[in-house]
Design an enzyme around this catalytic site. Structure first.
Site, mmCIF file in Angstrom:
data_model
loop_
_atom_site.group_PDB
_atom_site.id
_atom_site.type_symbol
_atom_site.label_atom_id
_atom_site.label_comp_id
_atom_site.label_asym_id
_atom_site.label_seq_id
_atom_site.Cartn_x
_atom_site.Cartn_y
_atom_site.Cartn_z
ATOM 1 C CB SER A 131 -7.942 3.849 3.142
ATOM 2 O OG SER A 131 -7.089 3.136 4.008
ATOM 3 C CB SER A 168 -8.140 0.788 5.953
ATOM 4 O OG SER A 168 -8.654 2.059 5.750
ATOM 5 C CE LYS A 170 -3.737 2.083 2.779
ATOM 6 N NZ LYS A 170 -4.633 1.901 3.944
HETATM 7 N N1 LIG Z 1 -8.415 4.072 7.620
HETATM 8 C C1 LIG Z 1 -9.404 3.241 7.832
HETATM 9 O O1 LIG Z 1 -9.224 2.239 8.489
HETATM 10 C C2 LIG Z 1 -10.686 3.503 7.138
HETATM 11 C C3 LIG Z 1 -11.680 4.377 7.736
HETATM 12 N N2 LIG Z 1 -12.791 4.370 6.829
HETATM 13 C C4 LIG Z 1 -11.195 5.803 7.891
HETATM 14 O O2 LIG Z 1 -11.383 6.558 6.973
HETATM 15 O O3 LIG Z 1 -10.694 6.166 8.905
#
Ligand SMILES: NC(=O)C[C@H](N)C(=O)O
Length: 475
Positions: free
Chosen positions: A151, A175, A76
């Site tokens: 993400s 994410s 990533k």
């Molecule tokens: N970063 C993550 O684990 C995703 C979560 N939807 C956030 O935007 O914080």
């Protein structure tokens, strides 16, 4: 050319000398090229991957290759890799090249994994659809009009579309698990502190975890056991010893499973997801496991707690991006102050700016106690509740997400609707416990459904073994 899905298949082919590492890399490079429109990869390390493959072929011939010889991984775009660019999919880190390698990646390289490229994601890991990336959208290979989740959208699609054997993502509030559910692959978030974060571009430091995407539980377990363990460069990494998870996958116990009433009664839950989750619970019961409904009265408080604490931490972590030391610097400034302001205004995307503002607000002197301190207290309640439950039960089962992958643009312009995507994943993140998303069938439109299993801290071995059993039970 043969089609590889799992590392086991790769290893068998290597052992039988039906293939070699160069051919394996070539296989993935061809897939990456054919499926370039999915936009999973931001950068492909074609030359270095092939060079690495030749070196590992020699090691295989000499009998001194590492445990991951033949495994091809994608990383990533928030994980630093020496001599390579890392942008956190943000304009503000345009051109940034790391001088060191993330410990987790280094440990995989030391076992002869081959890194094939850098994967698209939401900017700084902030998002649930991969629509917040400076590198553009990633398409879900199951239906290209739909998001892959976020993400770590690029990491999920890279495994889904066979562009690499496994991939690394990061999970702050879901994410890894949410995109895994949206793309029908396995996604694991370990216990907080189990894997070193040295080299990970921080979003919310008391939540961030490096996780793994794979097609099989065994591959996931193998990669995790190699990455996990103490690292002198990350004082938050645990000193607890690491078990060989991939060798402990046999499950022959009677499990005590809880499911949370509020998750299955949630009005946001898509009916097919509820039906498929209940079907697994029924199967478990019929196999003689104990399955009990329990109440989780704190469900409504989880998302606000998560978004107060993570934005607070993000506003602090992201203050280092100022145009002075590295990355993007505005060409439009006339003095130091306007350089800071313009660099940050032009360099960060909408969602990141929203979170920096929110975080700055909840940390401001007048609101600190009302928001930040209160959220810390609620976090403790959620953590205690979850841990108590996990002392009583071996596993908690719930859907990974309230809905399957949605269409591009469906939630843009409504950040709260986007945050609701994390409704079921943030409990494990707020509590720091490990959680995995497993494929659990499809909905009427053919989109994958995810099943989430949560376990108590540092019980990765138990979680992988039960997941292995569940995948056999549901297939
Ligand atoms: N970063 C993550 O684990 C995703 C979560 N939807 C956030 O935007 O914080």
């Amino acid at each position: 050319m043969e089609k590889f899905i799992s590392f086991d298949e790769i290893k068998k082919s290597l052992e039988k000398k039906e293939t070699d590492c160069r051919a394996i890399v070539q296989y993935y490079l061809t897939n990456i090229q054919t499926k370039a429109h999915l936009n999973a990869f931001v950068e492909v390390y074609e030359q270095s991957a092939l060079t690495q493959a030749d070196l590992i072929n020699e090691k295989l011939a000499n009998g001194n290759a590492g445990k991951l010889a033949g495994m091809v991984i994608g990383i990533k775009d928030v994980l630093c890799y020496s001599g390579h660019e890392s942008n956190a999919s943000s304009k503000i880190l345009q051109g940034f090249e790391s001088q060191f390698t993330t410990t987790a990646i280094q440990r995989l390289l030391d076992e002869d994994a081959i890194v094939i490229g850098r994967l698209n994601c939401d900017e700084f890991g902030m998002g649930s659809s991969n629509e917040n990336s400076a590198h553009g959208n990633v398409l879900n290979a199951a239906d290209e009009s739909r998001v892959p989740g976020g993400s770590s959208g690029g990491s999920a699609v890279a495994v889904q579309a066979n562009l690499c054997t496994v991939s690394l993502g990061t999970d702050t509030g879901g994410s890894v698990r949410q995109p895994a559910a949206f793309t029908g692959v396995i996604g694991m978030k370990p216990t907080y502190s189990r894997v070193s974060r040295w080299g990970l571009i921080a979003y919310a430091s008391s939540f961030d975890c490096i996780g793994v995407f794979s097609h099989t539980v065994k591959d996931n377990a193998l990669v995790m056991q190699i990455m996990a363990g103490h690292d002198e460069y990350d004082s938050t990494s645990s000193r607890k010893s690491v078990l060989p998870y991939s060798q402990l996958l046999h499950f022959d116990k009677k499990a005590k499973v809880a499911y949370l009433k509020e998750t299955l009664d949630s009005p946001a839950l898509q009916p097919e997801i509820k039906a498929n989750t209940l079907a697994v619970l029924d199967k478990l019961k019929s196999e003689g496991h104990s399955v009990e409904e329990v109440s989780f009265p704190l469900l409504d408080f989880i998302l606000p707690t998560y978004y107060i604490l993570t934005t607070a931490e993000a506003s602090s972590n992201l203050s280092r991006f100022d145009g002075v030391k590295y990355g993007y610097r505005t060409p439009n400034a006339h003095n130091l102050e306007s350089m800071y302001k313009l660099t940050r205004s032009e360099g960060f995307g909408e969602e990141v700016k929203r979170r920096i503002m929110l975080g700055t607000f909840v940390l401001s002197a007048s609101y600190y106690d009302a928001y930040f301190t209160k959220a810390q207290k609620v976090r403790r309640l959620i953590k205690d509740y979850t841990e108590n439950l996990l002392n009583e039960f071996d596993y908690i089962i719930m859907p990974t997400t309230p809905s399957t992958a949605f269409k591009f643009g469906e939630h843009s312009g409504d950040p709260v609707a986007m945050y609701l995507e994390d409704l079921f994943t943030v409990q494990a993140s707020v509590s720091g416990v490990p959680a995995i998303s497993l494929p659990n069938g499809k909905d009427e439109s053919g989109m994958p459904i995810g099943l989430q299993v949560i376990c108590n801290s540092f019980k990765e071995a138990e979680l992988y073994a039960f997941s292995n059993y569940l995948t056999e039970l549901t297939s």
